[in-house]
Design a protein around this motif. Structure first.
Motif, PDB file in Angstrom:
ATOM      1  N   GLU A 162      11.070  16.525 -12.681  1.00 21.10           N
ATOM      2  CA  GLU A 162      11.449  16.249 -11.304  1.00 21.10           C
ATOM      3  C   GLU A 162      10.776  14.980 -10.794  1.00 21.10           C
ATOM      4  O   GLU A 162      11.385  14.147 -10.131  1.00 21.10           O
ATOM      5  CB  GLU A 162      11.033  17.429 -10.397  1.00 21.10           C
ATOM      6  CG  GLU A 162      11.871  18.662 -10.608  1.00 21.10           C
ATOM      7  CD  GLU A 162      13.172  18.593  -9.809  1.00 21.10           C
ATOM      8  OE1 GLU A 162      13.089  18.468  -8.566  1.00 21.10           O
ATOM      9  OE2 GLU A 162      14.251  18.620 -10.443  1.00 21.10           O
ATOM     10  N   ARG A 190      12.254  11.437  -9.450  1.00 21.60           N
ATOM     11  CA  ARG A 190      11.882  10.876  -8.158  1.00 21.60           C
ATOM     12  C   ARG A 190      11.377   9.438  -8.321  1.00 21.60           C
ATOM     13  O   ARG A 190      11.720   8.549  -7.550  1.00 21.60           O
ATOM     14  CB  ARG A 190      10.800  11.752  -7.514  1.00 21.60           C
ATOM     15  CG  ARG A 190      10.414  11.227  -6.151  1.00 21.60           C
ATOM     16  CD  ARG A 190       9.452  12.175  -5.476  1.00 21.60           C
ATOM     17  NE  ARG A 190       8.797  11.487  -4.373  1.00 21.60           N
ATOM     18  CZ  ARG A 190       7.777  11.979  -3.722  1.00 21.60           C
ATOM     19  NH1 ARG A 190       7.262  13.152  -4.071  1.00 21.60           N
ATOM     20  NH2 ARG A 190       7.240  11.308  -2.734  1.00 21.60           N
ATOM     21  N   ARG A 229       2.508   6.229  -6.921  1.00 24.07           N
ATOM     22  CA  ARG A 229       1.442   6.981  -7.572  1.00 24.07           C
ATOM     23  C   ARG A 229       1.609   8.481  -7.410  1.00 24.07           C
ATOM     24  O   ARG A 229       1.112   9.257  -8.222  1.00 24.07           O
ATOM     25  CB  ARG A 229       0.079   6.558  -7.019  1.00 24.07           C
ATOM     26  CG  ARG A 229      -0.446   5.304  -7.675  1.00 24.07           C
ATOM     27  CD  ARG A 229      -1.597   4.736  -6.893  1.00 24.07           C
ATOM     28  NE  ARG A 229      -1.875   3.369  -7.286  1.00 24.07           N
ATOM     29  CZ  ARG A 229      -2.732   3.049  -8.246  1.00 24.07           C
ATOM     30  NH1 ARG A 229      -3.389   3.989  -8.900  1.00 24.07           N
ATOM     31  NH2 ARG A 229      -2.942   1.791  -8.550  1.00 24.07           N
ATOM     32  N   THR A 230       2.309   8.871  -6.348  1.00 20.50           N
ATOM     33  CA  THR A 230       2.468  10.306  -6.113  1.00 20.50           C
ATOM     34  C   THR A 230       3.231  10.977  -7.262  1.00 20.50           C
ATOM     35  O   THR A 230       2.673  11.860  -7.919  1.00 20.50           O
ATOM     36  CB  THR A 230       3.111  10.534  -4.732  1.00 20.50           C
ATOM     37  OG1 THR A 230       2.229   9.977  -3.769  1.00 20.50           O
ATOM     38  CG2 THR A 230       3.338  11.994  -4.463  1.00 20.50           C
ATOM     39  N   HIS A 237       1.629  12.483 -14.813  1.00 17.72           N
ATOM     40  CA  HIS A 237       0.434  12.301 -15.635  1.00 17.72           C
ATOM     41  C   HIS A 237      -0.360  13.602 -15.735  1.00 17.72           C
ATOM     42  O   HIS A 237      -0.790  14.010 -16.818  1.00 17.72           O
ATOM     43  CB  HIS A 237      -0.432  11.204 -15.011  1.00 17.72           C
ATOM     44  CG  HIS A 237      -1.513  10.716 -15.896  1.00 17.72           C
ATOM     45  ND1 HIS A 237      -1.272   9.943 -17.010  1.00 17.72           N
ATOM     46  CD2 HIS A 237      -2.871  10.882 -15.837  1.00 17.72           C
ATOM     47  CE1 HIS A 237      -2.420   9.646 -17.593  1.00 17.72           C
ATOM     48  NE2 HIS A 237      -3.416  10.215 -16.902  1.00 17.72           N
ATOM     49  N   GLY A 238      -0.492  14.272 -14.611  1.00 18.34           N
ATOM     50  CA  GLY A 238      -1.246  15.541 -14.578  1.00 18.34           C
ATOM     51  C   GLY A 238      -0.570  16.594 -15.427  1.00 18.34           C
ATOM     52  O   GLY A 238      -1.204  17.226 -16.285  1.00 18.34           O
ATOM     53  N   SER A 239       0.757  16.760 -15.229  1.00 19.63           N
ATOM     54  CA  SER A 239       1.489  17.799 -15.961  1.00 19.63           C
ATOM     55  C   SER A 239       1.422  17.558 -17.462  1.00 19.63           C
ATOM     56  O   SER A 239       1.055  18.441 -18.244  1.00 19.63           O
ATOM     57  CB  SER A 239       2.961  17.818 -15.571  1.00 19.63           C
ATOM     58  OG  SER A 239       3.098  17.746 -14.204  1.00 19.63           O
ATOM     59  N   SER A 244       9.873  14.912   1.981  1.00 23.89           N
ATOM     60  CA  SER A 244       9.995  14.233   0.699  1.00 23.89           C
ATOM     61  C   SER A 244      10.085  15.230  -0.440  1.00 23.89           C
ATOM     62  O   SER A 244      10.835  15.043  -1.380  1.00 23.89           O
ATOM     63  CB  SER A 244       8.838  13.272   0.493  1.00 23.89           C
ATOM     64  OG  SER A 244       7.623  13.986   0.554  1.00 23.89           O
ATOM     65  N   LEU A 275       3.794   9.757 -10.099  1.00 23.67           N
ATOM     66  CA  LEU A 275       3.087   9.407 -11.324  1.00 23.67           C
ATOM     67  C   LEU A 275       1.901  10.358 -11.547  1.00 23.67           C
ATOM     68  O   LEU A 275       1.627  10.777 -12.678  1.00 23.67           O
ATOM     69  CB  LEU A 275       2.581   7.962 -11.193  1.00 23.67           C
ATOM     70  CG  LEU A 275       2.385   7.187 -12.479  1.00 23.67           C
ATOM     71  CD1 LEU A 275       3.662   7.170 -13.297  1.00 23.67           C
ATOM     72  CD2 LEU A 275       1.962   5.752 -12.145  1.00 23.67           C
ATOM     73  N   THR A 276       1.246  10.719 -10.462  1.00 18.48           N
ATOM     74  CA  THR A 276       0.129  11.664 -10.541  1.00 18.48           C
ATOM     75  C   THR A 276       0.616  13.011 -11.071  1.00 18.48           C
ATOM     76  O   THR A 276      -0.015  13.622 -11.944  1.00 18.48           O
ATOM     77  CB  THR A 276      -0.509  11.829  -9.144  1.00 18.48           C
ATOM     78  OG1 THR A 276      -0.890  10.550  -8.675  1.00 18.48           O
ATOM     79  CG2 THR A 276      -1.723  12.746  -9.206  1.00 18.48           C
ATOM     80  N   SER A 277       1.791  13.411 -10.563  1.00 19.06           N
ATOM     81  CA  SER A 277       2.348  14.691 -11.011  1.00 19.06           C
ATOM     82  C   SER A 277       2.715  14.631 -12.487  1.00 19.06           C
ATOM     83  O   SER A 277       2.430  15.556 -13.257  1.00 19.06           O
ATOM     84  CB  SER A 277       3.596  15.037 -10.200  1.00 19.06           C
ATOM     85  OG  SER A 277       3.264  15.140  -8.845  1.00 19.06           O
ATOM     86  N   SER A 324       0.828  -1.192   0.000  1.00 17.92           N
ATOM     87  CA  SER A 324       0.000   0.000   0.000  1.00 17.92           C
ATOM     88  C   SER A 324       0.873   1.256   0.000  1.00 17.92           C
ATOM     89  O   SER A 324       0.620   2.213  -0.728  1.00 17.92           O
ATOM     90  CB  SER A 324      -0.913  -0.075   1.226  1.00 17.92           C
ATOM     91  OG  SER A 324      -1.266   1.182   1.636  1.00 17.92           O
ATOM     92  N   MET A 325       1.957   1.195   0.798  1.00 15.09           N
ATOM     93  CA  MET A 325       2.897   2.303   0.854  1.00 15.09           C
ATOM     94  C   MET A 325       3.561   2.528  -0.501  1.00 15.09           C
ATOM     95  O   MET A 325       3.615   3.645  -0.995  1.00 15.09           O
ATOM     96  CB  MET A 325       4.022   1.975   1.860  1.00 15.09           C
ATOM     97  CG  MET A 325       3.669   2.256   3.278  1.00 15.09           C
ATOM     98  SD  MET A 325       3.633   4.018   3.524  1.00 15.09           S
ATOM     99  CE  MET A 325       4.207   4.114   5.186  1.00 15.09           C
ATOM    100  N   SER A 357       2.564   1.553  -3.329  1.00 15.09           N
ATOM    101  CA  SER A 357       1.562   1.996  -4.282  1.00 15.09           C
ATOM    102  C   SER A 357       1.359   3.513  -4.164  1.00 15.09           C
ATOM    103  O   SER A 357       1.377   4.233  -5.155  1.00 15.09           O
ATOM    104  CB  SER A 357       0.265   1.227  -4.001  1.00 15.09           C
ATOM    105  OG  SER A 357      -0.821   1.913  -4.534  1.00 15.09           O
ATOM    106  N   HIS A 358       1.264   3.975  -2.935  1.00 11.93           N
ATOM    107  CA  HIS A 358       1.080   5.415  -2.719  1.00 11.93           C
ATOM    108  C   HIS A 358       2.292   6.191  -3.200  1.00 11.93           C
ATOM    109  O   HIS A 358       2.162   7.180  -3.919  1.00 11.93           O
ATOM    110  CB  HIS A 358       0.838   5.669  -1.229  1.00 11.93           C
ATOM    111  CG  HIS A 358       0.892   7.100  -0.857  1.00 11.93           C
ATOM    112  ND1 HIS A 358      -0.167   7.953  -1.074  1.00 11.93           N
ATOM    113  CD2 HIS A 358       1.879   7.844  -0.311  1.00 11.93           C
ATOM    114  CE1 HIS A 358       0.160   9.166  -0.674  1.00 11.93           C
ATOM    115  NE2 HIS A 358       1.398   9.124  -0.199  1.00 11.93           N
TER     116      HIS A 358
END
Lengths: 1035, 125
Positions: free
Chosen positions: A587, A591, A553-554, A560-562, A720, A556-558, A546-547, A549-550
């Motif tokens: 960046e 990471r 994804r963090t 994917h979003g950007s 982080s 990856l979210t940035s 779970s960790m 994954s989080h």
């Protein structure tokens, strides 16, 4: 007087020890001669091995029975080789040895003599015998008239009996046989039929004829047999045996035993009657009871042995004696054999038959009663064999039954022990309950899991072990299972099982149940395993996933979003926001990469899939290397690194310890404010070395200290994003240190700073004395000094002092270190400081160079001669000016660059070796020859480094992780720049011709590890190096 | 209709991206907070139309933050959407049991984020 010992044609002259057989002489050893002499001296006796040994032994040399046997065999062989008629000495089985009785020829004379003697006696006894026959005839006549009285009959039997004996003795066996037939008939039939009477009359007639025939009294019996070939006669031949005993029980026993074999017993109890009976019965065997007689048995024996007629009569003694001396006495007295009392039927009969057979065959001619004796013997053997077989069979059966029983018992016992052993040692709980739900078995596994002792649990209901809320369900479950068809069942297939320990603690469990119908009663056995730990591990795994994954994804979210926003076209990439999004994407990608690397790393280390490659490393080198790597970061952050280093050999995985150090250093640098210091300290303790990394950062709050080494644990939520961490650095450090059996911890004061410590175990007794000397604190400003150390050193030999400063400034500005000396000092300075290049300036530059070139230690240093001023000038000022004019900066730097270039390119060897210690040794070896080395520890690394450095020589191990040596060579062969690289294949692998062909690059040497010494290695590799340098750099 | 959204996430970049997304795509106003504590304070002061809440945060995790928001009379009526990597069925069930409207999975689709929020909160039929 010369005494000759003779036996047949065998002669022994005792004084000279000469043995002849006929006309042939026989060469015997002294032992064999003594042995033969012994037998010849005791020609009538059986000699046991023991007796022989005693007789032949000298005072100082005791012979044993085995030696006697050996000498006997050799004697036998030698005599047999010269004697055509076979053995001289025969074995009396179970008793001893004796001379084999001589046959016919030597006896003929004696026969004649005996015959003459017997004839004389016969004449005297003839009348009496006639009267005896007459008495029998009278009885038969009376019987014919039917008036045979019992007295008359008894008297007739007695007469017939005596006749049988005396006729036999007088060499009339047929007469004897007829007399025996008469006796037998009269004995068996109290009333006689007319036929029998006729037969008797006929026999009496024949007896008369026998008596009246004078010759031959002791003739060959077969002739008589042939003249009287009556089947009846043959069949009823009997042999007389004289038993000397007073024991009537023994007598009747012997009678019972021997009569079925056709042996007829006579008895005597004192000396006189013995001699009489011998005369009358003419026994073929004497059985002498040594204990139950009124005479001295052994004396009697000796008398018999001395008797001319009876000296060969077989005598079997019956005795209770057991000791060897007594037995020796028995044999010494001339007794052939003995039987121990109580008598064993088979033994007695066997011995008697044996003696009789021997006696009859040798004394009465070999054909005497052969068939009858053979029959008796065969019958006996058959019976004995039958009985023996029967006994053996019964015995075997008994043994087999016993064995089977034993096997079954031991198998059962082993099986029980094994089962109870399994039950006892099982870590899992094994609990049996009866139909009342009461515990009847509680193994030690159950004791450990539940905390109850077996004595506490047995007799209690199973409910004791189950949380109350499950108790009812569980009883129902067991009851249902009792009625189910299957014999075993998993209990946790439908729902979780919970157990309850003695202390009330509940725990998750996995359980199966089995039932056994034992004599109508069902026994349930529950097999239960505590899965608390497994559940915990599963939970930890879930948490980690779970960790991860989080954490993944963090970024990856940035990203994917950007990129999504940019790709949509809603924002232009060159707008401020667009640029910001790109920056975020880049960046975040970094990471993500770091994160993935760290996750993979920690997973590999912790799972043990990455083994720590431990080799002895100098800790000082590792710290230096880590510092080197961290310098840019420190410089950027404005942090000074202060190192107290200790040169100490530590067994460790070099790269992993450097990784640990850089992780700790980067944390220390990142969390320290500008212009502070980070210290690295090393302390050598008895069995370990303690490394400390200390910072002046913000410190770690007490509540975070314990979790700081856990994965993704950071002190501050902003850590982080501010510090490029993945949250795994310290967890990785911990894993590495733990894999080295070391410890890692942190001490921290908020606002003051933190110190991270870790230890590495030292091998016992490996604390070198020198480390104390080197353990001096060396604080340095690394961003200046450590780089300076790597600047090339230029030794200026200047006799023109005037331009010294100019030159020094000029060179230092260009990043060289400079050392200036006079021409006279040049050689010494060059030897001490090992400059990278020597710049010779001014007067006598050429001379100085010549002297430096002559010295082996300095001859290889590149030298540049700089012409400064005309030699005639002695004006200092002008010489400076001239020098300034003379020295073309660009030219000097170019010359220096060229001179230094070969230094860095000078013979560089790539050592491809996965064993760090061996690589280190090779490195030192090359360094001694002024050759620098680079090491690759895997095939992949070897390929990469080959490309980078284009090595002058490749030292290649074949068995490598990540692509073997063959792969490396094949790859190099594909590249035009590398395909001629000189190669030393240095591997444990023995290479065949094909493999050698595959491994050839440039000039190639094949050296097998363990086959060549390191000196040989050095010699051959240096020879190769010389060849290379000669071809590539012609002087 | 312009909405004001509070994004609570310890990840600075995610705050930024979410803000750019919602502002650019939907024209909404976005305010951000880097921790649960800060988020509660901002929610009290700003009274946003909705809160986008990260679950995995180091100091105060998303669910605790949500419970605190619910317990606070000033913030209890603000609808909360989770922005999380943990969007499995079991997680979602737990969220709705707690009273959370919905959970949006990370990584989200930047162009659809506003729409997803609108649907989840019933702003758009």
């Amino acid at each position: 007087m010369q005494i000759l010992l003779e036996w047949g044609d065998l002669r022994l002259e005792p004084n000279r020890g000469e043995v002849t057989c006929g006309n042939q002489s026989v060469a015997l050893t002294p032992e064999e001669t003594s042995l033969l002499m012994l037998f010849l001296q005791h020609s009538q006796q059986i000699l046991s091995g023991g007796m022989i040994a005693i007789a032949l032994s000298l005072e100082d040399a005791m012979l044993d029975v085995a030696a006697v046997r050996t000498h006997l065999q050799q004697l036998q062989q030698k005599l047999q080789s010269v004697k055509s008629d076979g053995k001289v000495i025969e074995t009396v089985y179970g008793v001893g040895y004796r001379l084999k009785p001589l046959d016919e020829k030597p006896l003929q004379n004696r026969h004649a003599q005996i015959q003459a003697g017997v004839l004389a006696v016969w004449q005297r006894h003839k009348e009496r015998i006639r009267n005896q026959v007459g008495a029998i005839a009278q009885a038969v006549e009376a019987a014919a008239q039917n008036r045979l009285s019992s007295d008359l009959r008894t008297s007739a039997i007695a007469h017939a009996h005596t006749l049988a004996g005396s006729l036999g003795s007088f060499g009339k066996p047929n007469g004897s046989a007829i007399a025996r037939q008469i006796e037998s008939l009269l004995q068996d039939h109290s009333t006689l039929t007319s036929t029998e009477i006729a037969m008797l009359k006929d026999w009496i007639q024949k007896l008369h004829q026998e008596i009246e025939q004078n010759t031959p009294l002791l003739n060959a019996p077969e002739q008589e047999q042939e003249s009287n070939p009556s089947g009846l006669l043959k069949k009823t031949i009997e042999v007389n045996v004289l038993v000397v005993t007073t024991d009537s029980t023994l007598l009747s026993l012997l009678h019972t035993l021997l009569s079925p074999w056709g042996l007829r017993l006579s008895s005597a109890s004192e000396a006189q009657s013995v001699w009489q009976t011998l005369e009358t019965v003419a026994p073929k065997l004497l059985i002498l009871d040594l204990e139950q007689t009124q005479l001295d048995g052994l004396t009697l024996c000796q008398s018999i042995r001395d008797h001319a007629h009876w000296n060969r009569l077989p005598i079997i003694a019956l005795t209770t004696q057991l000791d060897a001396i007594a037995i020796n006495h028995i044999f010494a007295a001339g007794i052939h054999d003995y039987v121990r009392k109580p008598i064993i039927e088979a033994e007695l009969v066997t011995r008697i038959i044996y003696q009789l057979e021997r006696y009859l065959s040798s004394h009465l001619g070999s054909q005497a009663y052969p068939s009858e004796l053979q029959r008796i013997k065969n019958e006996l053997e058959r019976r004995v064999a039958e009985r023996t077989a029967e006994l053996v069979k019964v015995n075997q059966q008994l043994h087999a039954e016993l064995d089977e029983h034993r096997l079954t018992q031991s198998a059962l016992r082993a099986s029980q022990e094994r089962l109870s052993g399994i039950v006892e040692i099982a870590d899992d709980a094994i609990i049996s309950i009866d139909r009342n739900y009461t515990m009847t078995l509680f193994n030690s596994g159950a004791e450990k899991i539940f905390g109850y002792s077996a004595s506490e649990a047995i007799g209690q209901p199973l409910d004791l072990l189950i949380p109350d809320r499950f108790a009812q369900v569980h009883r129902r479950h067991v009851s249902e299972f009792g009625h189910a068809a299957q014999a075993t069942q998993r209990m946790d297939s439908r729902r979780e099982i919970w157990g309850r320990r003695k202390n009330g603690e509940e725990f998750p469990a996995e359980a199966s149940i089995a039932k056994l119908n034992a004599e109508g009663e069902i026994i349930y056995t529950v097999y239960l395993r505590d899965i608390t730990e497994r559940k915990q591990i599963e939970r930890m795994k879930d948490e980690f996933v779970s960790m991860v994954s989080h954490e993944l994804r963090t970024p990856l979210t940035s990203i994917h979003g950007s990129l999504g926003m940019l790709a949509s076209g809603l924002l232009k990439a060159d707008s401020d926001q667009g640029k910001r999004l790109l920056h975020i994407a880049v960046e975040s990608t970094d990471r993500l990469v770091r994160l993935i690397n760290d996750i993979l790393d920690i997973e590999r280390i912790e799972s043990g899939r990455v083994k720590m490659e431990k080799a002895t490393c100098d800790l000082a080198d590792l710290i230096d290397e880590a510092i080197e790597l961290m310098l840019p970061l420190a410089e950027k952050a404005g942090i000074t690194l202060s190192i107290s280093n200790v040169s100490i050999p530590v067994p460790c995985d070099r790269d992993r310890i450097i990784q640990t150090l850089t992780n700790l250093l980067s944390n220390a640098i990142k969390f320290s404010p500008r212009d502070r210091t980070v210290w690295v300290n090393v302390e050598v303790q008895t069995d370990h070395v303690l490394i400390a990394v200390k910072d002046q950062g913000r410190g770690i709050p007490a509540d975070k200290i314990s979790s700081i080494f856990e994965r993704f644990q950071q002190v501050d939520s902003s850590d982080s994003r501010n510090h490029d961490g993945t949250g795994l650095g310290l967890a990785i450090c911990q894993s590495i240190v733990q894999q080295h059996n070391g410890e890692i911890w942190v001490e921290s004061d908020v606002g003051v700073g933190s110190t991270f410590y870790f230890t590495l175990p030292l091998p016992p007794t490996e604390i070198p004395l020198s480390c104390a000397q080197r353990n001096s604190v060396l604080t340095r400003s690394p961003n200046v000094e450590s780089i300076a150390e790597r600047k090339p050193l230029v030794l200026i030999c200047n006799n023109a002092a005037s331009i010294q400063l100019t030159l020094e400034n000029l060179l230092e500005r260009q990043g060289y270190r400079v050392l200036t000396v006079s021409g006279q000092q040049a050689a010494a300075a060059a030897e001490t400081h090992h400059p990278d290049v020597i710049l010779l300036v001014g007067d006598q530059a050429w001379e100085t160079m010549a002297s430096l070139k002559q010295k082996a230690t300095t001859s290889k240093i590149p030298m540049i001669v700089c012409r400064v001023s005309p030699p005639h000038s002695d004006d200092v000022e002008s010489s400076i000016t001239q020098a300034d004019e003379m020295i073309d900066e660009v030219a000097v730097f170019e010359l220096l660059r060229q001179a230094l270039a070969p230094v860095s390119n000078q013979m560089e060897v790539l050592i491809v070796e996965d064993d760090a210690e061996l690589a280190e040794m090779l490195k030192i070896l090359f360094e001694q020859h002024g050759i620098s080395t680079i090491r690759a520890s895997t095939g992949r690394e070897a390929i990469r480094l080959s490309q980078q450095m284009n090595p002058d020589l490749l030292v290649l191990d074949l068995l490598l992780p990540g692509g073997d040596g063959f792969t490396v060579v094949e790859w190099l062969q594909q590249h035009s720049q590398l395909c001629h690289t000189p190669l030393v294949v240095y591997s444990v692998k023995e290479l065949n011709r094909l493999e050698r062909d595959r491994l050839t690059l440039g000039p190639t040497e094949f050296l097998t590890k363990g086959r060549v010494t390191i000196q040989e290695f050095e010699q051959r590799v240096m020879a190769l190096v010389q060849r290379i340098t000669q071809t590539t750099k012609p002087q | 209709m312009t909405k004001r959204i509070l994004v609570i996430d310890n990840e600075e970049y995610i705050q930024e991206i979410t803000k750019i997304c919602l502002e650019t795509v939907a024209g909404w106003q976005v305010i951000t907070a880097g921790s649960g504590q800060e988020g509660i304070q901002r929610a009290e002061v700003e009274s946003p139309d909705a809160i986008l809440l990260d679950v995995m945060m180091p100091d105060m995790d998303g669910l605790t933050t949500f419970q605190n928001l619910q317990a606070n009379p000033k913030t209890q009526s603000i609808p909360v959407l989770l922005l999380t990597a943990k969007t499995q069925a079991s997680d979602r069930r737990r969220y709705t049991e707690l009273g959370i409207k919905d959970a949006i999975a990370k990584p989200f689709e930047p162009l659809q984020l506003a729409e997803e929020i609108s649907i989840a909160l019933g702003w758009k039929s």
